[in-house]
Each structure stands twice: as C-alpha cells, then as structure tokens.
Design an enzyme around this catalytic site. Sequence first.
Site, PDB file in Angstrom:
ATOM      1  N   HIS A  44      48.630  25.415  61.657  1.00 13.57           N
ATOM      2  CA  HIS A  44      47.891  26.073  60.573  1.00 13.57           C
ATOM      3  C   HIS A  44      47.551  27.483  61.027  1.00 13.57           C
ATOM      4  O   HIS A  44      46.837  27.691  62.004  1.00 13.57           O
ATOM      5  CB  HIS A  44      46.613  25.301  60.234  1.00 13.57           C
ATOM      6  CG  HIS A  44      45.872  25.885  59.060  1.00 13.57           C
ATOM      7  ND1 HIS A  44      46.140  25.512  57.762  1.00 13.57           N
ATOM      8  CD2 HIS A  44      44.883  26.821  59.000  1.00 13.57           C
ATOM      9  CE1 HIS A  44      45.350  26.191  56.942  1.00 13.57           C
ATOM     10  NE2 HIS A  44      44.585  26.995  57.663  1.00 13.57           N
ATOM     11  N   CYS A  45      48.082  28.473  60.320  1.00 15.54           N
ATOM     12  CA  CYS A  45      47.917  29.876  60.691  1.00 15.54           C
ATOM     13  C   CYS A  45      46.694  30.450  59.994  1.00 15.54           C
ATOM     14  O   CYS A  45      46.611  30.455  58.759  1.00 15.54           O
ATOM     15  CB  CYS A  45      49.169  30.670  60.304  1.00 15.54           C
ATOM     16  SG  CYS A  45      49.086  32.411  60.782  1.00 15.54           S
ATOM     17  N   LEU A  46      45.745  30.939  60.783  1.00 17.72           N
ATOM     18  CA  LEU A  46      44.524  31.503  60.216  1.00 17.72           C
ATOM     19  C   LEU A  46      44.802  32.804  59.483  1.00 17.72           C
ATOM     20  O   LEU A  46      44.192  33.100  58.444  1.00 17.72           O
ATOM     21  CB  LEU A  46      43.490  31.726  61.317  1.00 17.72           C
ATOM     22  CG  LEU A  46      42.959  30.469  62.017  1.00 17.72           C
ATOM     23  CD1 LEU A  46      42.004  30.843  63.126  1.00 17.72           C
ATOM     24  CD2 LEU A  46      42.269  29.553  61.013  1.00 17.72           C
TER      25      LEU A  46
END
Length: 332
Positions: free
Chosen positions: A194-196
Amino acid sequence: MTTVMGICRSFHDRALARFFHCFPCLSDPARRSSWGLKVTLVMLHLIFVGILFVFDGDLIETTKKEPWYTALYLLLLFATLVQYFITSSSSPGYVFDVMRAVNETNVICQKSSMASKQPASSQNGSLNVVIEGSQSGRNFQGSNPSSWTKLVMDMYPPGTSIRSCTCSYCNVEQPPRAKHCHDCDKCVLQFDHHCLWLGSCVGQDNHCKFWWYICEETALCLWTGILYIMYLKANISRAWWKDAIMILLLIALSIVIIFLLLLLLFHSYLVLTNQTTYELVRRRRIPYLRRIPERVYPFSKGICRNLYNFCCVRSSIYSLEPLPSSQELEEK
C-alpha cells in the site's frame, strides 16, 4: 461569550456543509487526505523546478538559444505528473471485482444459452479471467455462486481447507497471491504494497503503471540534480543565500534520487522474477511459500515471459495464477 462561540461554530458548520455540497469528493476524510498528498507532491515538483528557473539566469539564456532542451525537460515534468495521477487513480485489481465479473458473465451466458438453446460461445460475454498454468490454462467464461469457490480451490493443492484461503475480513475466497489490505479494506490481486504517496494499493492491475512512474520520477530527479550542480558550479559565491537554498535543495534531492534508484532496481528485480514485495518480505509467513526454497521463484516463467506479461498484457484481463505442482517446483 458562549452565545458568540455558538454562532461562530454554527456559521463554520454551515460553511463546511456548503463546501462539501459543492465538492462532494472532499467530504470523505480518506479522500481529503489523498488529495492533500497529491497537492503536496505537485507543489514539491513546482518548488524544485521553479526555484531553478528563478535563480538560474544561464538556464533562461540556454532556453532562448536551445528551446528544445528546456521543452524536453518540462515535457518530462508534465509526463511524470500525469503518470502519477494515472497510477494513483487506477485500480490495483480487487478480488471482489473478479467475483462480480464472473457472476455477471454467468448470467449473460445463461441468458444467451436459453435464447439460442445452444452453449454460449466466447462472443456471448466471454470473461477476461485467465487461469494460467499448463494444466488449467483457459478462459473462464461462466460461473455460479459456488463455482468461484471451486475455481479458487482448484488453484491450490488438493486437500487445502477452504478456511485457509478465505479472507476473515471480506469473507471471500482469495486466489493465490491475493491479500487483504487494511488501508483499502479490500482484497487485492497480486498485492505488492500500500503506497502512501499514491493513496492506494499497488497490485496486479497498476504495478506496471507504478514502475513507469518510478522510472519517470527517477529520470526527472536526475535531470534536475544535474541542473542544480551546473548552477552551483557557475554561480557559486555570488549570493550566499541563493547558494544555501540550492545546496539544501540539492541535498534533499540527492536523498530522493538514492531512494528512487533503489526502489526502481528493487521493483525491476521483482518484475524479472515475477514476485511482489509482500511475497518477498513475508515469504516465511505465507503458508504456500513456506516450504519453497528462497532461491526458487514459484511463479516465474522466465525473464522474457515475465516481462511480456508485466508490460504487454491488457489491464482488463484478470490473470489468476495457480500454485505450481511439486513436479514444476522440482524443475525450477
């Protein structure tokens, strides 16, 4: 005093209600946070590039003499930002979407069969779900509520319990390589991470877009760093406050470049071996990968085939990979 505060609070609430009515996309806190990240990233790009054009008079002269040089640089900046928004707005590929597509296609196939009194052909709503592997390589065209479970269980070794592949949060059967993301609250196909900065997951459908974004961002940062160094060589000691600002920005840019280069090399390695970040980092915790030696890549089909599947397969096709048999693992 209390009355005045109550009036101010009421006015503030009504103003927010009107604002969210005009911009409903910002009423969700998660969306506000996502848009805040996007605005921040765009502003950082504009700051690093804008200061360069404000301070560097030589760059302006170069632009007048050779406009193509600056045009290419600005084109790369524009392409990088466009690629960022495309990647952040694209779906990573959710398990629930595959199930829904299977069920909808099953209804279409049943209606077509009843109307023509013949088995539905691939032209009557063929579903773009591909089950890879030598034994089950086929297009899945129809389904019923129980066939999704059968489809998923066929991708696991015989004797696998259905509870071991059912998500406890979504209550859906997960095919191999899928994982539930707690930030998105959905199960993602070929979950990577999950890429912030994107505000979404990186999975099967947008991993290629994510790689291209990293590639473009790395090239842009390298080019910008070279322009910073050229400015400092030509204008050092002319104005100390300009030099201080440029040196601080160059240090920050150098850290970003190192991080991006490592990230690009890491994801290139994942692409060549057909792995995900989650599978590489959590290999010993994933039940179907525990007994496989670390140097064996169970889903790899060779460098050329891995690159082709990663870059050339349409994003509208859901590719489900069954676990390799013990014989296939021995050959690898």
